[in-house]
Motif scaffolding. Structure first.
Motif, short mmCIF file in Angstrom:
data_model
loop_
_atom_site.label_atom_id
_atom_site.label_comp_id
_atom_site.label_asym_id
_atom_site.label_seq_id
_atom_site.Cartn_x
_atom_site.Cartn_y
_atom_site.Cartn_z
N TYR A 41 -6.74 -1.57 -6.73
CA TYR A 41 -6.33 -2.16 -5.46
C TYR A 41 -7.03 -1.47 -4.30
CZ TYR A 41 -2.43 -4.21 -8.04
OH TYR A 41 -1.66 -4.91 -8.94
N LYS A 42 -7.21 -2.23 -3.20
CA LYS A 42 -7.72 -1.68 -1.95
C LYS A 42 -6.90 -2.33 -0.84
CE LYS A 42 -11.79 -1.40 1.00
NZ LYS A 42 -13.19 -1.83 1.18
N CYS A 43 -6.32 -1.52 0.02
CA CYS A 43 -5.47 -2.01 1.09
C CYS A 43 -6.25 -2.97 1.99
CB CYS A 43 -4.94 -0.83 1.90
SG CYS A 43 -3.83 -1.32 3.23
N LYS A 76 0.13 4.11 0.95
CA LYS A 76 -0.21 5.01 2.06
C LYS A 76 0.32 4.49 3.40
CE LYS A 76 -4.14 7.43 4.08
NZ LYS A 76 -5.59 7.60 4.06
N HIS A 90 -7.03 2.21 1.83
CA HIS A 90 -6.67 3.12 0.74
C HIS A 90 -6.89 2.42 -0.60
CE1 HIS A 90 -4.52 6.18 -1.49
NE2 HIS A 90 -3.69 5.28 -1.95
N ARG A 91 -7.37 3.17 -1.60
CA ARG A 91 -7.60 2.62 -2.94
C ARG A 91 -6.69 3.29 -3.94
NH1 ARG A 91 -14.20 2.37 -3.49
NH2 ARG A 91 -14.56 1.27 -1.53
N TRP A 92 -6.17 2.52 -4.87
CA TRP A 92 -5.34 3.05 -5.94
C TRP A 92 -5.46 2.14 -7.16
CZ3 TRP A 92 -3.51 0.16 -1.97
CH2 TRP A 92 -2.63 -0.88 -2.26
N ARG A 93 -4.91 2.59 -8.26
CA ARG A 93 -4.97 1.78 -9.48
C ARG A 93 -3.60 1.72 -10.14
NH1 ARG A 93 -8.24 6.02 -13.21
NH2 ARG A 93 -6.49 7.38 -13.59
N GLU A 94 -3.46 0.76 -11.01
CA GLU A 94 -2.19 0.58 -11.71
C GLU A 94 -2.43 0.37 -13.18
OE1 GLU A 94 0.50 -3.07 -11.31
OE2 GLU A 94 1.15 -1.67 -9.74
N CYS A 117 0.85 -1.19 0.00
CA CYS A 117 0.00 0.00 0.00
C CYS A 117 0.89 1.25 0.00
CB CYS A 117 -0.91 -0.01 1.22
SG CYS A 117 -1.88 1.51 1.42
#
Length: 112
Positions: A99-101, A75, A108-112, A73
């Motif tokens: 993604y979601k931690c 964050k 936390h959410r993010w993308r790749e 993550c």
């Protein structure tokens, strides 16, 4: 902060411009001969109604039955994250991984 307000010509519906007259400022139309003197300060506020935004990932329910993988993550540095892949661009482009931690305190959410 100065905000410009648009005024429209009641005769031809074009945007009025502000010009300096003999003793005052006035609204004038560049298309027709319409002119209106400005005798007092004019102001009004109109806030646009925003559209409701759909959650393209399916909301909180979309994360209920997803797998997890070893992904750090950005964050909280937790070493595991849930993931899902969605085709967000044309078919010849690769899928986007979201993604979601796995740390419930972070999520936390993010993308790749």
């Amino acid at each position: 902060m100065t905000v410009t307000m648009l005024m429209f010509c009641p005769t031809c519906a074009n945007v009025l411009v502000v010009e300096e007259g003999q003793n005052c400022y006035r609204f004038a139309c560049n298309t027709c001969p319409y002119v209106q003197n400005i005798s007092q300060k004019m102001s009004s506020r109109k806030y646009p109604k925003l559209k409701e935004v759909d959650d393209v990932l399916g909301g909180a329910a979309a994360w209920e039955n997803v797998d997890s993988t070893e992904e750090t993550c950005p964050k909280c540095e937790h070493n595991r994250a849930y993931f899902m892949q969605i085709q967000t661009r044309s078919a010849d482009e690769p899928m986007t991984t979201f993604y979601k931690c796995c740390n419930p305190e972070c999520a936390h959410r993010w993308r790749e």
